[in-house]
Design a protein around this motif. Sequence first.
Motif, PDB file in Angstrom:
ATOM      1  N   PRO A 127       0.791  -1.237   0.000  1.00  0.00           N
ATOM      2  CA  PRO A 127       0.000   0.000   0.000  1.00  0.00           C
ATOM      3  C   PRO A 127       0.823   1.288   0.000  1.00  0.00           C
ATOM      4  O   PRO A 127       0.343   2.303  -0.488  1.00  0.00           O
ATOM      5  N   GLU A 128       2.033   1.250   0.536  1.00  0.00           N
ATOM      6  CA  GLU A 128       2.807   2.492   0.559  1.00  0.00           C
ATOM      7  C   GLU A 128       3.529   2.765  -0.755  1.00  0.00           C
ATOM      8  O   GLU A 128       4.164   3.794  -0.929  1.00  0.00           O
ATOM      9  N   ALA A 150       3.826   3.588  -4.634  1.00  0.00           N
ATOM     10  CA  ALA A 150       2.980   4.249  -5.627  1.00  0.00           C
ATOM     11  C   ALA A 150       3.657   4.439  -6.977  1.00  0.00           C
ATOM     12  O   ALA A 150       3.082   5.017  -7.881  1.00  0.00           O
ATOM     13  N   SER A 187      -2.446   1.660  -3.295  1.00  0.00           N
ATOM     14  CA  SER A 187      -2.024   2.851  -2.556  1.00  0.00           C
ATOM     15  C   SER A 187      -3.173   3.814  -2.279  1.00  0.00           C
ATOM     16  O   SER A 187      -2.969   4.876  -1.718  1.00  0.00           O
ATOM     17  N   HIS A 188      -4.394   3.444  -2.674  1.00  0.00           N
ATOM     18  CA  HIS A 188      -5.536   4.337  -2.477  1.00  0.00           C
ATOM     19  C   HIS A 188      -6.505   3.800  -1.415  1.00  0.00           C
ATOM     20  O   HIS A 188      -7.582   4.343  -1.233  1.00  0.00           O
ATOM     21  N   LYS A 201      -6.674   3.633   1.876  1.00  0.00           N
ATOM     22  CA  LYS A 201      -7.042   4.461   3.024  1.00  0.00           C
ATOM     23  C   LYS A 201      -8.100   5.494   2.613  1.00  0.00           C
ATOM     24  O   LYS A 201      -9.034   5.776   3.349  1.00  0.00           O
ATOM     25  N   ASN A 230       1.865   5.845   4.698  1.00  0.00           N
ATOM     26  CA  ASN A 230       1.565   6.997   3.850  1.00  0.00           C
ATOM     27  C   ASN A 230       0.973   6.521   2.546  1.00  0.00           C
ATOM     28  O   ASN A 230       1.615   5.785   1.811  1.00  0.00           O
ATOM     29  N   GLN A 231      -0.236   6.935   2.253  1.00  0.00           N
ATOM     30  CA  GLN A 231      -0.862   6.513   1.008  1.00  0.00           C
ATOM     31  C   GLN A 231      -1.253   7.719   0.180  1.00  0.00           C
ATOM     32  O   GLN A 231      -1.157   8.849   0.614  1.00  0.00           O
ATOM     33  N   ARG A 232      -1.722   7.415  -1.013  1.00  0.00           N
ATOM     34  CA  ARG A 232      -2.124   8.436  -1.952  1.00  0.00           C
ATOM     35  C   ARG A 232      -3.275   9.270  -1.387  1.00  0.00           C
ATOM     36  O   ARG A 232      -4.180   8.725  -0.750  1.00  0.00           O
ATOM     37  N   GLU A 233      -3.229  10.600  -1.640  1.00  0.00           N
ATOM     38  CA  GLU A 233      -4.350  11.437  -1.193  1.00  0.00           C
ATOM     39  C   GLU A 233      -5.128  11.940  -2.398  1.00  0.00           C
ATOM     40  O   GLU A 233      -4.567  12.140  -3.466  1.00  0.00           O
TER      41      GLU A 233
END
Length: 688
Positions: free
Chosen positions: A309-310, A312, A323-324, A326, A371-374
Amino acid sequence: MRHSYAAVYLLALASLVHAEEKPLAAPVLPEAPAKSARGLTVTFTAAGKTDTRSARLMTLFVPKGEPVTPFLPAGPFTAKWEGEINSSLRAQYTFHAEVRGSFRLSVNGAVLLETVPGNQLQTISKALQLNKGATKIVAEYSSDGSGDAAIQFKWSSKEFPIEPVPPTVFTHDINAKALREGLRLREGRELFASLRCAACHGDPALIPPRGEGMPELAHDAPVFDELGAKYRETWLAHWINDPHSIRPHSLMPRVFSANPGQVDQRAADLAAFFASTGKADETEISPDLAPLGGALFANLGCIACHTPPEYAEKDEHDRTPLSHLKAKWQPQALRNYLKDPAKNYAWTHMPNSRLTNDEAERLAAFLLAGNQREFPATPKGDAAQGAQLLVSSGCLNCHAGMPPTTQPPLVATLKNSWIKGCMAPTAAARGTAPDFNFTPQQRDALLAFGSTGFGSLKQDTKAEFAERQVTNMRCIACHARDGKSSTWAELESDMGPLQAAAPAEEGEGHPVAGTAVPMLTWFGEKLQTPWMENFIAGNGKYKPRPWIIARMPGFPAVSKGIAEGLAHQHGLPAAPELELPVDKEKAENGSKLISENGGFNCTTCHGVGDRPPTAVFEAPGINLAYSPERLRKGYYHRWVMHPLRIDPESKMPRFADDEGKTPLTDYYDGNAHDQFEAIWQYLRTQKK
Ligand code: HEC
Ligand code: HEC
Ligand code: HEC
Ligand code: HEC
Ligand code: HEC
């Protein structure tokens, strides 16, 4: 080469623009220099039409009354395999063909094997010296259509007993034009079905009803089941606006594609509507569980299909990004999804890993950590507008199987050249049609397919279905095949840190990869089809290799087709193999032959029924009581006669010598085949 391809493409396009009313024609394929790869080229001819594809093996099984390829009619046909056979040294081999039909094999232009004409079962063999390196071979087969068509091509030598000639020794030119044409048609046909063109452009005369013809035409899309309880509104708006920006290989098109670079108001309206359905359970999952989930992510093979997930960036293995998550998921909904990914979407490519509640919770914690994509805020949506758009925008054609209404219907679109609407290369030309994010090659493939009409959608072959789905479902993420290692085996170094971060007892074990997962190469010949179907569906009642953490996940939508198709690929019928009742005398001898008292002592490594293996786990083998229901008998004999021919890294010793004899001369004069047959009969008497 790239350059000239693009130029040819533009030229072809330009000529099409001027000829809009011309009926659809396949774009001209540019020439390409010869390029060698594993496998053979095979060209089929039936009713005066030809069709070319690649083949892993020189084998075939076509049940009576079925077509040999989706593009040819059922009935009499011929097949011609071409390529090279490669030998690592100068050596003497004997080639064998077992065929139903007539067959002729030429080596370097000279006929080596030839049957008499007819559709009866024939076995022929002949010896030949092969030089080191590549030798040209051509094989021709014909079936008069009066029965099943079948061929198996085998070889043997002083060093090894008779076996199918393996896929790793064949090579062929993958740039040959006829081959590329055949493969392009197949790509277009598959795109047509999996992108659900017929969901909007219906035509009952051309498209068979669900459940008939090409199985992929039955592709569903996720049912909208209270999405507000599962997903967050901002993410929904971004997804509906542009699915490919989140999942590069999404099968969902961009429906509102007029304003690239911004989120369309209609996407926001739809998101607001979805957010109003269902009530979210916002209970958090403890982040402390994340390291345990990380170890599972490595040990269960999630990592073979997904980047963590971290992560990208672009991935060299083309795995599906996570990565999206969250920004997308409510935690409890994610946990539930992991336990049953096909609940609302039968054709999902995400398999069922048969997780326990604890495992799903740990994985969800890991997937939502870091830390994931915002995703930036989107325009405020109007839920009432969204509810209307859901029907008027064609969403429900895919998502609820609503009958197609888009005009023009398919047959009409074929009268012009398929460069408008969904097939248009630019946003301006596309107008109100959805954007499938096609590459130029995909567009060409669809054009080529369209130019054949749609007859091939009404039929299919299991062998080709299996090949498509082994690729689509990414079986080779975990399984080595035809000499190529699995993705998973190539990721050992990425797994280390995930395993190390977990508390000791959870991160340890014999997790995975490489050699522990059986190779896919021989499954079609190895396993009884009903057992295989059940196992691929994820319904296996036991774990053949309990000593590895890794487990086979379930793919229920495609399990039957893959299992049957793999059997056909190996020249075998998919029906269960029948046997005479157990031979009691042989079984008696078998019980001694397997034992440590004057036998081979197979039971050091193999359990039999409730008796565990007798020695420390040095090279654990599968419980032999399972063999008769799991294995095809022919493969059982091939394996025990010479395990290293099939798996050079196997720890199972070879008991027979080059002459097929063993040192145990008290039984059957030391004849290995008869001794192994006695063991087989004994195993048939054992309780599973
Ligand atoms: C969600 C519904 C939908 C799906 C799925 C869909 N289309 Fe379309 N298609 C449309 C709409 C809407 C138009 C525009 C019609 C118009 O201009 O009135 C269109 C137009 C077209 C046209 C132009 C027709 C003409 O002659 O003007 C072609 C060709 C076409 N689509 C091919 C395809 C193909 C191939 C696929 C599958 C890859 C596909 N479509 C999938 C909705 C869809
Ligand atoms: C051509 C068929 C097609 C059309 C038209 C289509 N979708 Fe989809 N949609 C899919 C498929 C297939 C998926 C599964 C995800 C994937 O393949 O990446 C999906 C996934 C989704 C998801 C995620 C659902 C989930 O539970 O995972 C949402 C939300 C969604 N679509 C909304 C829409 C909306 C809203 C529209 C209309 C504006 C629409 N779709 C039009 C095929 C379609
Ligand atoms: C054989 C390949 C494969 C394996 C193994 C696999 N997945 Fe997936 N997974 C996919 C694909 C492809 C999708 C995209 C969804 C679809 O096609 O329906 C997906 C979807 C997902 C999603 C939803 C993504 C989203 O956008 O919401 C999650 C979460 C996920 N996988 C987690 C896992 C975990 C955890 C494991 C291990 C237990 C795992 N996957 C194993 C192929 C795989
Ligand atoms: C996440 C990794 C993974 C993926 C993806 C995967 N497999 Fe497996 N598969 C395994 C593991 C691990 C085993 C061994 C299980 C055991 O023996 O306990 C296995 C075993 C099998 C077996 C039984 C073989 C034997 O000799 O016992 C078959 C058949 C099989 N897989 C077919 C498939 C097919 C077909 C696909 C794609 C649709 C696929 N697998 C995708 C991990 C995977
Ligand atoms: C030194 C350990 C060892 C001994 C001794 C041994 N085997 Fe094996 N055997 C293995 C291993 C390792 C495998 C491969 C397991 C796998 O596929 O993961 C295997 C696989 C097999 C299989 C395939 C099982 C299946 O269900 O896929 C058969 C059948 C088999 N052995 C029979 C025998 C017989 C019969 C003997 C005695 C004549 C024997 N083995 C002796 C280690 C051993």
